[in-house]
Design a protein around this motif. Structure first.
Motif, PDB file in Angstrom:
ATOM      1  N   ILE A 198      49.282  68.459  48.848  1.00 28.43           N
ATOM      2  CA  ILE A 198      49.450  67.429  49.875  1.00 28.43           C
ATOM      3  C   ILE A 198      48.125  66.675  49.920  1.00 28.43           C
ATOM      4  CG2 ILE A 198      49.965  66.964  52.302  1.00 28.43           C
ATOM      5  CD1 ILE A 198      52.221  68.520  50.977  1.00 28.43           C
ATOM      6  N   ALA A 199      48.197  65.390  49.604  1.00 28.05           N
ATOM      7  CA  ALA A 199      46.981  64.574  49.570  1.00 28.05           C
ATOM      8  C   ALA A 199      47.109  63.429  50.566  1.00 28.05           C
ATOM      9  CB  ALA A 199      46.775  64.001  48.162  1.00 28.05           C
ATOM     10  N   ALA A 200      45.989  63.096  51.178  1.00 29.82           N
ATOM     11  CA  ALA A 200      45.960  61.928  52.065  1.00 29.82           C
ATOM     12  C   ALA A 200      44.987  60.930  51.468  1.00 29.82           C
ATOM     13  CB  ALA A 200      45.503  62.336  53.460  1.00 29.82           C
ATOM     14  N   ARG A 201      45.346  59.640  51.546  1.00 28.65           N
ATOM     15  CA  ARG A 201      44.428  58.609  51.075  1.00 28.65           C
ATOM     16  C   ARG A 201      44.344  57.505  52.130  1.00 28.65           C
ATOM     17  NH1 ARG A 201      44.368  53.911  48.066  1.00 28.65           N
ATOM     18  NH2 ARG A 201      42.540  53.636  46.720  1.00 28.65           N
ATOM     19  N   SER A 202      43.128  57.058  52.389  1.00 28.84           N
ATOM     20  CA  SER A 202      42.922  55.994  53.373  1.00 28.84           C
ATOM     21  C   SER A 202      42.887  54.646  52.658  1.00 28.84           C
ATOM     22  CB  SER A 202      41.604  56.219  54.115  1.00 28.84           C
ATOM     23  OG  SER A 202      40.516  55.957  53.241  1.00 28.84           O
ATOM     24  N   ARG A 240      44.618  69.413  42.270  1.00 27.17           N
ATOM     25  CA  ARG A 240      44.141  68.439  43.265  1.00 27.17           C
ATOM     26  C   ARG A 240      43.726  67.135  42.596  1.00 27.17           C
ATOM     27  NH1 ARG A 240      42.068  73.021  46.413  1.00 27.17           N
ATOM     28  NH2 ARG A 240      40.310  73.035  44.997  1.00 27.17           N
ATOM     29  N   SER A 241      43.142  67.252  41.430  1.00 28.53           N
ATOM     30  CA  SER A 241      42.712  66.039  40.732  1.00 28.53           C
ATOM     31  C   SER A 241      43.923  65.207  40.283  1.00 28.53           C
ATOM     32  CB  SER A 241      41.782  66.436  39.586  1.00 28.53           C
ATOM     33  OG  SER A 241      42.046  65.708  38.439  1.00 28.53           O
ATOM     34  N   VAL A 242      44.987  65.884  39.862  1.00 28.49           N
ATOM     35  CA  VAL A 242      46.223  65.183  39.489  1.00 28.49           C
ATOM     36  C   VAL A 242      46.771  64.411  40.696  1.00 28.49           C
ATOM     37  CG1 VAL A 242      48.679  65.636  38.990  1.00 28.49           C
ATOM     38  CG2 VAL A 242      46.904  66.625  37.524  1.00 28.49           C
ATOM     39  N   ALA A 243      46.815  65.086  41.848  1.00 28.55           N
ATOM     40  CA  ALA A 243      47.346  64.424  43.057  1.00 28.55           C
ATOM     41  C   ALA A 243      46.464  63.235  43.460  1.00 28.55           C
ATOM     42  CB  ALA A 243      47.456  65.431  44.201  1.00 28.55           C
ATOM     43  N   SER A 244      45.154  63.412  43.353  1.00 21.24           N
ATOM     44  CA  SER A 244      44.235  62.316  43.726  1.00 21.24           C
ATOM     45  C   SER A 244      44.410  61.127  42.800  1.00 21.24           C
ATOM     46  CB  SER A 244      42.771  62.763  43.616  1.00 21.24           C
ATOM     47  OG  SER A 244      42.548  63.887  44.377  1.00 21.24           O
ATOM     48  N   ARG A 245      44.554  61.407  41.501  1.00 16.85           N
ATOM     49  CA  ARG A 245      44.725  60.301  40.547  1.00 16.85           C
ATOM     50  C   ARG A 245      46.013  59.551  40.830  1.00 16.85           C
ATOM     51  NH1 ARG A 245      44.264  63.633  35.381  1.00 16.85           N
ATOM     52  NH2 ARG A 245      45.093  61.827  34.284  1.00 16.85           N
ATOM     53  N   ILE A 246      47.067  60.288  41.163  1.00 11.95           N
ATOM     54  CA  ILE A 246      48.346  59.640  41.476  1.00 11.95           C
ATOM     55  C   ILE A 246      48.196  58.777  42.727  1.00 11.95           C
ATOM     56  CG2 ILE A 246      50.692  60.128  42.314  1.00 11.95           C
ATOM     57  CD1 ILE A 246      50.769  62.457  40.270  1.00 11.95           C
ATOM     58  N   ALA A 247      47.565  59.330  43.756  1.00 11.96           N
ATOM     59  CA  ALA A 247      47.392  58.567  45.012  1.00 11.96           C
ATOM     60  C   ALA A 247      46.587  57.292  44.761  1.00 11.96           C
ATOM     61  CB  ALA A 247      46.722  59.448  46.069  1.00 11.96           C
ATOM     62  N   SER A 248      45.526  57.404  43.996  1.00 16.61           N
ATOM     63  CA  SER A 248      44.679  56.232  43.748  1.00 16.61           C
ATOM     64  C   SER A 248      45.415  55.200  42.895  1.00 16.61           C
ATOM     65  CB  SER A 248      43.374  56.644  43.074  1.00 16.61           C
ATOM     66  OG  SER A 248      42.684  57.530  43.922  1.00 16.61           O
ATOM     67  N   ALA A 249      46.134  55.681  41.877  1.00 14.55           N
ATOM     68  CA  ALA A 249      46.846  54.745  40.997  1.00 14.55           C
ATOM     69  C   ALA A 249      47.931  53.987  41.762  1.00 14.55           C
ATOM     70  CB  ALA A 249      47.452  55.495  39.816  1.00 14.55           C
ATOM     71  N   LEU A 250      48.493  54.598  42.793  1.00 15.70           N
ATOM     72  CA  LEU A 250      49.522  53.928  43.594  1.00 15.70           C
ATOM     73  C   LEU A 250      48.902  53.050  44.678  1.00 15.70           C
ATOM     74  CD1 LEU A 250      52.012  56.920  44.120  1.00 15.70           C
ATOM     75  CD2 LEU A 250      52.507  54.838  42.834  1.00 15.70           C
ATOM     76  N   ASP A 251      47.572  53.092  44.797  1.00 18.33           N
ATOM     77  CA  ASP A 251      46.873  52.420  45.902  1.00 18.33           C
ATOM     78  C   ASP A 251      47.498  52.862  47.229  1.00 18.33           C
ATOM     79  OD1 ASP A 251      44.921  50.913  46.999  1.00 18.33           O
ATOM     80  OD2 ASP A 251      46.006  49.014  46.877  1.00 18.33           O
ATOM     81  N   TYR A 252      47.682  54.139  47.311  1.00 17.40           N
ATOM     82  CA  TYR A 252      48.454  54.772  48.373  1.00 17.40           C
ATOM     83  C   TYR A 252      47.676  54.804  49.686  1.00 17.40           C
ATOM     84  CZ  TYR A 252      52.025  57.997  50.015  1.00 17.40           C
ATOM     85  OH  TYR A 252      53.071  58.572  50.690  1.00 17.40           O
ATOM     86  N   VAL A 253      48.365  54.547  50.785  1.00 10.75           N
ATOM     87  CA  VAL A 253      47.758  54.755  52.110  1.00 10.75           C
ATOM     88  C   VAL A 253      48.698  55.653  52.907  1.00 10.75           C
ATOM     89  CG1 VAL A 253      46.927  53.695  54.235  1.00 10.75           C
ATOM     90  CG2 VAL A 253      46.612  52.515  52.049  1.00 10.75           C
ATOM     91  N   GLY A 254      48.235  56.865  53.222  1.00 12.60           N
ATOM     92  CA  GLY A 254      49.066  57.832  53.930  1.00 12.60           C
ATOM     93  C   GLY A 254      49.016  59.170  53.231  1.00 12.60           C
ATOM     94  N   VAL A 255      49.993  60.023  53.553  1.00 11.19           N
ATOM     95  CA  VAL A 255      50.071  61.355  52.934  1.00 11.19           C
ATOM     96  C   VAL A 255      51.164  61.355  51.885  1.00 11.19           C
ATOM     97  CG1 VAL A 255      50.886  63.721  53.394  1.00 11.19           C
ATOM     98  CG2 VAL A 255      49.065  62.738  54.789  1.00 11.19           C
ATOM     99  N   LEU A 256      50.877  61.972  50.765  1.00  9.53           N
ATOM    100  CA  LEU A 256      51.907  62.154  49.750  1.00  9.53           C
ATOM    101  C   LEU A 256      51.859  63.583  49.247  1.00  9.53           C
ATOM    102  CD1 LEU A 256      51.227  60.300  46.356  1.00  9.53           C
ATOM    103  CD2 LEU A 256      49.634  61.777  47.482  1.00  9.53           C
TER     104      LEU A 256
END
Ligand SMILES: Nc1ncnc2c1ncn2[C@@H]1O[C@H](COP(=O)(O)OP(=O)(O)O)[C@@H](O)[C@H]1O
Ligand SMILES: [Mg+2]
Length: 368
Positions: A198-202, A240-256
């Motif tokens: 579970i990753a959160a990105r701002s 965790r690095s896989v999840a972070s890369r996915i979140a960043s590549a999606l320009d994600y804001v929120g929890v995924l």
């Protein structure tokens, strides 16, 4: 599209939530603790999330007027499920920031687009193929081998819309029973265990991942989660690095949430991505009682434009047990279990397979 980078809510502001299930309910409860209000939009008059908010919109997702009125009432919009119709997201997005942004829905609503996206990042998945007919299914089986898993590209959940194909099965029959012409065939992964991150990105690009969680399913439905997953640190770092890369590549804001398989192979264990959920996730429920900041709070902070928390786990191990169907009837027994915290979603009838509640248990560090 409205500018999502400028969202900065203040206590007293209102978040619109699409979907009225237990995830929406727990998001609204987390928002309330931060002094934020929520308005829930759901077509189901019995939505459990309606019980915890002052303002609710009970209307269909195709009701443009209701969507517009809802958007006017709120400061930012989020969702608790990935199958938000594209047309509804577009209507809302013209009026208020929708977070995570609606392009993410296009990727995560379609298993093929999702797998292509993950593969383009150079992240491992099961070998897969696009399947549109019984002929292409046969070709895919020839290439991928058996056993394999046939899944509908859209609208699958809790194992629905998928079938395992084994040697000797009647391929034409399996294809017909899937009931769609848009499918994906995946090699069956002989996984050692299933995990999720579970990753959160701002909006500012800060990423915070919770401890990797191990998940056990029963009848294709999550039954038990355990954090941290009993895997080597190096593998947890990789997950965790896989999840972070996915979140960043999606320009994600929120929890995924990123669901992964751990594969024990000759050269050491590795992870393969199974699916991405662009929302808070059942395997993150342990964070409600097992961490200083829950996944729900992280999501609210992210979409509010607030700094993310740096979650610290309480205790040595945290488990989460889903109460599915009739299991909810044992709530009084759980009330007396030392160290257990029970969550009851306030749903009506406990139908088989329906998630009715969950229990978290925190095991303190040894010697305490
Ligand atoms: N390729 C696969 N190999 C082995 N098991 C699989 C595979 N795909 C799915 N499964 C099993 O089925 C479960 C549900 O599949 P998933 O793709 O996550 O769909 P959903 O959660 O949307 O129903 C997984 O958690 C896993 O246990
Ligand atoms: Mg899944």
């Amino acid at each position: 599209m409205t500018d999502t980078n400028r969202v900065k809510l203040k206590p007293g502001d209102t978040i619109g939530i699409l979907g009225g299930g237990q995830l929406g309910r727990m998001l609204a409860m987390a928002a309330a603790r931060l002094g934020l209000r929520c308005q829930v939009f759901s077509p189901d008059p019995d939505s459990p999330a309606f019980d915890v908010v002052l303002n609710a919109t009970c209307a269909e997702y195709a009701d443009v007027e209701a969507l517009e009125l809802f958007a006017n009432d709120v400061d930012v919009i989020t969702y608790e499920f990935e199958n938000v119709p594209a047309a509804a997201a577009m209507v809302l997005d013209a009026r208020r920031p929708v977070l995570p942004n609606r392009k993410i829905l296009e990727t995560t609503q379609d298993r093929l687009a999702e797998k292509d996206f993950v593969a383009r990042l150079g992240i491992g998945t099961a070998v897969y193929a696009d399947v549109t007919s019984v002929t292409s299914l046969r070709e895919a089986i020839f290439r991928i081998g058996l056993p394999a898993v046939l899944k509908t590209r859209r609208f699958g959940y809790d194992g629905k819309g998928q079938a395992i194909i084994r040697e000797g099965d009647d391929i034409a029959k399996v294809w017909t029973s899937l009931g769609t012409k848009q499918a994906i065939l995946e090699a069956f992964v002989p996984f050692e265990r299933e995990i999720s991150v579970i990753a959160a990105r701002s909006a500012a690009g800060q990423v915070e991942c919770f401890d990797v969680t191990e998940n056990e399913h029963r009848d294709h439905i999550l039954k038990l989660s355990r954090a941290p997953a009993p895997i080597p640190d190096s593998l947890a770092d990789e997950a965790r690095s896989v999840a972070s890369r996915i979140a960043s590549a999606l320009d994600y804001v929120g929890v995924l949430a990123v669901e992964m398989f751990v594969l024990a192979n000759g050269t050491g264990p590795k992870v393969l991505v199974n699916e991405i959920a662009p929302r808070v996730h059942n395997s993150g429920h342990w964070t409600l009682d097992g961490a200083s900041v829950s996944q729900f709070e992280q999501h609210i902070r992210a979409i509010a434009g607030w700094p993310l928390g740096k979650p610290v786990r309480h205790g040595e191990v945290v488990t989460m047990t889903n109460l599915i169907g009739d299991e909810i009837n044992s709530y009084e027994e759980w009330l007396t279990v030392q160290g257990a915290t029970i969550h009851i979603y306030g749903k009506g009838a406990p139908r088989p397979g329906r998630k009715m509640g969950h229990v978290t248990e925190v095991r303190p560090p040894k010697g305490k």
